[in-house]
Write a protein that holds these residues in place. Structure first.
Motif, mmCIF file in Angstrom:
data_model
loop_
_atom_site.group_PDB
_atom_site.id
_atom_site.type_symbol
_atom_site.label_atom_id
_atom_site.label_comp_id
_atom_site.label_asym_id
_atom_site.label_seq_id
_atom_site.Cartn_x
_atom_site.Cartn_y
_atom_site.Cartn_z
ATOM 1 N N THR A 239 0.821 -1.224 0.000
ATOM 2 C CA THR A 239 0.000 0.000 0.000
ATOM 3 C C THR A 239 0.853 1.273 0.000
ATOM 4 O O THR A 239 0.381 2.317 -0.442
ATOM 5 C CB THR A 239 -0.972 0.028 1.198
ATOM 6 N N MET A 243 -0.259 3.843 -2.676
ATOM 7 C CA MET A 243 -0.698 5.195 -2.329
ATOM 8 C C MET A 243 0.231 6.238 -2.946
ATOM 9 O O MET A 243 -0.229 7.293 -3.379
ATOM 10 C CB MET A 243 -0.750 5.371 -0.801
ATOM 11 N N GLU A 247 -1.137 9.066 -5.262
ATOM 12 C CA GLU A 247 -0.960 10.472 -4.858
ATOM 13 C C GLU A 247 -0.203 11.250 -5.939
ATOM 14 O O GLU A 247 -0.526 12.405 -6.227
ATOM 15 C CB GLU A 247 -0.228 10.555 -3.518
ATOM 16 N N PHE B 11 -8.742 0.191 2.580
ATOM 17 C CA PHE B 11 -7.793 1.275 2.840
ATOM 18 C C PHE B 11 -8.051 1.858 4.235
ATOM 19 O O PHE B 11 -9.178 1.800 4.730
ATOM 20 C CB PHE B 11 -7.957 2.388 1.794
ATOM 21 N N GLN B 15 -5.637 6.925 4.385
ATOM 22 C CA GLN B 15 -5.511 6.692 2.945
ATOM 23 C C GLN B 15 -6.790 7.118 2.224
ATOM 24 O O GLN B 15 -6.744 7.632 1.105
ATOM 25 C CB GLN B 15 -5.208 5.206 2.681
ATOM 26 N N SER B 18 -6.635 10.755 1.414
ATOM 27 C CA SER B 18 -5.822 11.012 0.208
ATOM 28 C C SER B 18 -6.616 10.645 -1.044
ATOM 29 O O SER B 18 -6.588 11.364 -2.049
ATOM 30 C CB SER B 18 -4.545 10.182 0.225
#
Lengths: 277, 124
Positions: A239, A243, A247, B11, B15, B18
């Motif tokens: 993750t 992420m 992002e 998640f 998270q 985001s």
């Protein structure tokens, strides 16, 4: 590690000096060209600009944070002025426009100033220049944070072979999209240059030039998220990586949105000028 | 005795925050793309009526840009679903990836189309 920090600060100082020299030389050249063309508005504006750049450069060299904000504001003002003058020159062909009175009618001035201040803006935002200014402002070398490798969470996104293929396919598409945008951006810039050299009319050349520049920039910026998605394909779907990739894509979309809004404004401006003309 | 089923991928709250920001960025870009599409199509129509059939290039580009905006809007909705729902994060994420794959396929196709047209205009 310390040697890396020193190298970073040294390259920051070099970049800082380059940025200041580029903007100062551009202002001096603008002042001189205005005198040669007998445009006194341009002469005064250029002279004031050169003095402001000198003063701000001296102040900024002390690492003062307020000076950095002033310099960024000055850069934004110059970029706006150059863009406005460019639009004004496209809309009016005679020598009676404000842009002409301020010396922006001299062939290289709008593009030269745009390029010089875009370079200065990019340099001022660069992490190594920020590190150099931080040090000049009395910060400690050890306070400069280095990029650490990401800590993996150990929690991965479980994927079937078909789903792995989807992620890998997206990573490849991002890479191909990036390079194709870079290629098309360069071609569009060439087309803009050709249109302008055939007929020096900014109304006809501006959409191709602006779209070319923005397409090229979007392509270059897409290389970042593309690399992050490549990590998901080649390393793991932890993750942290997931992420980070998402992002980076989100941040890229924000920048792309601003750039495409600029393109929409230019095309809309060209449309209005065509309708009025 | 049945084997214990693994909990679905989820998640964390941080998270999700985001992901909500990413969904918003995607929505905003989609709106900009739709606006750009409208301007390009209008420019193309004016070009055809006032100058030449070269405006057709802008219309095709505008239509493709609008389609990309709609696809990105679908991707943004799926990303927002990850935040709003529980237990379906993975399917929504993969749906968002599929939308993005379509988006970039169209972008590459459009880039190739524009590349050929621009190259022809440079050469001839």
């Amino acid at each position: 590690m310390e040697m890396e920090r020193n190298e970073r600060v040294e390259s920051g100082e070099k970049l800082f000096v380059i940025g200041m020299v580029v903007s100062f030389v551009t202002e001096v050249a603008y002042t001189t060209a205005s005198v040669l063309e007998g445009v006194w508005g341009g002469f005064f504006l250029g002279l004031i600009g050169a003095l402001i750049v000198l003063r701000l450069a001296n102040w900024l060299y002390t690492g003062n944070n307020v000076a950095l904000k002033w310099m960024l504001g000055w850069t934004a003002l110059q970029l706006t002025l150059a863009l406005a003058a460019w639009a004004l020159l496209s809309a009016t062909s005679g020598r009676d426009s404000v842009a002409h009175a301020l010396g922006y009618g001299i062939s290289w001035v709008p593009l030269g100033k745009l390029a010089a201040y875009a370079i200065l803006g990019a340099i001022l935002m660069s992490p190594s220049v920020r590190a150099f200014l931080f040090l000049r402002g009395g910060g400690e070398l050890t306070d400069i944070k280095e990029k650490l490798p990401p800590t993996l969470t150990g929690k991965t996104l479980p994927l079937s072979p078909a789903e792995t293929q989807t992620v890998a396919g997206l990573a490849n598409l991002l890479k191909w999209a990036s390079w194709s945008l870079i290629a098309v951006g360069v071609l569009r810039l060439c087309l803009g240059g050709k249109l302008y050299s055939n007929e020096p009319d900014w109304i006809k050349a501006a959409p191709a030039l602006v779209e070319g520049f923005v397409t090229l920039l979007v392509g270059v910026l897409l290389l970042g998220p593309s690399g992050a998605f490549d990590f998901l394909k080649t390393k793991s779907t932890d993750t942290t990586y997931l992420m980070s990739a998402l992002e980076q894509l989100g941040s890229f979309y924000q920048k792309q949105g601003v750039l495409l809004a600029l393109v929409a404004m230019v095309v809309f401006g060209a449309l209005v000028i065509r309708l009025l003309g | 005795m049945a084997a214990p089923t693994e909990p679905p991928f989820e998640f964390t709250t941080e998270q999700d925050q985001s992901l909500a920001a990413i969904a918003l960025a995607m929505k905003l870009l989609a709106v900009v793309l739709l606006g750009l599409a409208a301007v390009r199509i209008a420019f193309g129509v004016i070009e055809i009526f006032t100058s030449s059939w070269a405006g057709l290039w802008y219309i095709v580009e505008g239509l493709a840009t609008g389609f990309m905006g709609l696809v990105l809007l679908a991707g943004a909705t799926d990303t927002q679903f990850i935040v709003d729902t529980t237990g379906y994060d993975k399917p929504h994420l993969l749906n968002a990836f599929t939308s993005l794959a379509v988006f970039y396929k169209v972008q590459i196709g459009l880039a190739l189309f524009i590349g050929v047209i621009v190259l022809l205009r440079i050469l001839f």
